[in-house]
Design an enzyme around this catalytic site. Structure first.
Site, PDB file in Angstrom:
ATOM      1  N   ARG A 141     -33.622 -47.790 -31.487  1.00 49.22           N
ATOM      2  CA  ARG A 141     -32.800 -48.220 -32.626  1.00 49.22           C
ATOM      3  C   ARG A 141     -33.458 -49.352 -33.410  1.00 49.22           C
ATOM      4  NH1 ARG A 141     -27.629 -49.552 -34.147  1.00 49.22           N
ATOM      5  NH2 ARG A 141     -27.427 -48.776 -36.268  1.00 49.22           N
ATOM      6  N   ILE A 142     -33.972 -50.365 -32.701  1.00 51.99           N
ATOM      7  CA  ILE A 142     -34.606 -51.484 -33.380  1.00 51.99           C
ATOM      8  C   ILE A 142     -35.844 -51.013 -34.134  1.00 51.99           C
ATOM      9  CG2 ILE A 142     -35.823 -53.671 -33.038  1.00 51.99           C
ATOM     10  CD1 ILE A 142     -33.955 -54.241 -30.706  1.00 51.99           C
ATOM     11  N   SER A 291     -33.809 -63.448 -29.475  1.00 53.44           N
ATOM     12  CA  SER A 291     -32.766 -62.425 -29.297  1.00 53.44           C
ATOM     13  C   SER A 291     -31.941 -62.256 -30.560  1.00 53.44           C
ATOM     14  CB  SER A 291     -31.843 -62.822 -28.142  1.00 53.44           C
ATOM     15  OG  SER A 291     -31.026 -63.912 -28.530  1.00 53.44           O
ATOM     16  N   CYS A 292     -31.173 -61.170 -30.599  1.00 57.72           N
ATOM     17  CA  CYS A 292     -30.290 -60.938 -31.745  1.00 57.72           C
ATOM     18  C   CYS A 292     -29.232 -62.030 -31.834  1.00 57.72           C
ATOM     19  CB  CYS A 292     -29.637 -59.558 -31.631  1.00 57.72           C
ATOM     20  SG  CYS A 292     -28.803 -59.248 -30.070  1.00 57.72           S
ATOM     21  N   THR A 293     -28.701 -62.456 -30.691  1.00 59.15           N
ATOM     22  CA  THR A 293     -27.701 -63.530 -30.674  1.00 59.15           C
ATOM     23  C   THR A 293     -28.296 -64.825 -31.211  1.00 59.15           C
ATOM     24  OG1 THR A 293     -26.707 -62.529 -28.713  1.00 59.15           O
ATOM     25  CG2 THR A 293     -26.081 -64.795 -29.223  1.00 59.15           C
TER      26      THR A 293
END
Length: 317
Positions: A141-142, A291-293
């Site tokens: 997905r990324i 990270s995405c967060t």
């Protein structure tokens, strides 16, 4: 509302349509000739219809409380095409609002001041430098969303250039790979066309010729055999997150640097652009994009901490 008022409203709409139609080739010139990526408060203006451009202008009222029409932005776009700009991302909406608030009348002087760092920086031979080859290692997905972004923001094609995607498999799944790139349940359909070159194991997306390389490990790959050299490998598999594992990519011929799309372990630098990207040195060949967060919360935390200070906090993802 009288008939004259109705006619006036309709005429205004038609005038704005005409301005948006005039704007489209100018935006294309900025994008393809100067590698300038124009947007309107974060909304892309590239390959957009007349109606979409007009809707994007209406969006400004929601975020700024200020009316901004194509009558305001068209003169700015016209002027930009004459300023020999260097490669950049330019938010025409923010410039338009700032120009209105400034109460100035000379749009060229305003742009020369606001865009001083890139005015006159166009280099017709290099377009901002030599093309940089990029390889996506992994196409989950990324990887697919990153491929979309790189293709969309390619400009004249002389900056970051997606050259190859490395996946596991036997080479009989090209149509599936193309289909996954074409459709996304959140981001919608791919904006453009995708063709499959079965003979050479490649996808052609909006004119970008992207080789699909099948391998189970970096050690198997010689990128120079595909005409790829000095490449940045973007590892989005999550298989390796430390220096030792990611250093395998540097053993492949044709690779210069590695970017991890997950939080790195050990002594790897975790970089959030706009926060600590200045800590990357010339000797850093492997870095993490965190990270995405982290990317979601750190810019907000930095703004709050810079303005007010933070004593204690709790974040959940």
């Amino acid at each position: 509302m009288s008939q004259d008022q109705l006619d006036t409203v309709f005429q205004q709409w038609q005038d704005n349509e005409a301005r948006a139609e005039e704007m489209i080739p100018l935006l294309g010139k900025l994008y393809r000739q100067y590698n300038v990526i124009p947007s309107l408060f974060g909304r892309s203006l590239i390959n957009r219809s007349v109606t979409r451009i007009l809707k994007n202008h209406r969006y400004v009222r929601k975020v700024e409380g200020t009316e901004l029409s194509v009558a305001d932005t068209l003169p700015m776009v016209r002027a930009m095409t004459e300023l020999e700009l260097g490669p950049a991302h330019i938010d025409i909406g923010r410039l338009g609002v700032a120009f209105k608030h400034a109460g100035e009348s000379d749009v060229v002087a305003f742009l020369k001041r606001e865009l001083a760092d890139i005015v006159g920086c166009h280099d017709s031979s290099g377009m901002g430098g030599e093309p940089q080859d990029v390889v996506l290692y992994g196409f989950g997905r990324i990887g697919r969303i990153l491929a979309r972004i790189m293709i969309e923001k390619a400009g004249g094609g002389n900056l970051l250039r997606l050259r190859a995607i490395v996946v596991r498999g036997s080479g009989d799944d090209l149509e599936k790979r193309a289909s996954l790139l074409r459709r996304d349940s959140v981001h919608g359909p791919f904006s453009g066309s995708i063709d499959v070159d079965y003979d050479n194991h490649a996808l052609i997306a909006n004119g970008h010729y992207i080789r699909i390389i099948y391998a189970d490990s970096p050690a198997e790959i010689d990128y120079t055999a595909y005409g790829i050299d000095n490449a940045i490998v973007v590892d989005n598999t999550g298989k390796w997150r430390d220096r030792e594992g990611l250093a395998q990519h540097l053993e492949s011929r044709g690779v210069s640097k590695v970017l991890l799309t997950a939080p790195g372990k050990g002594d790897l630098k975790n970089i959030v652009h706009g926060i600590n990207h200045q800590t990357i040195g010339d000797d850093d060949r492997i870095v993490s994009a965190a990270s995405c967060t982290t990317n979601a919360i750190v810019p907000v935390l930095k703004a709050i901490d810079d303005e007010y200070g933070i004593v204690h906090g709790h974040v959940e993802t």
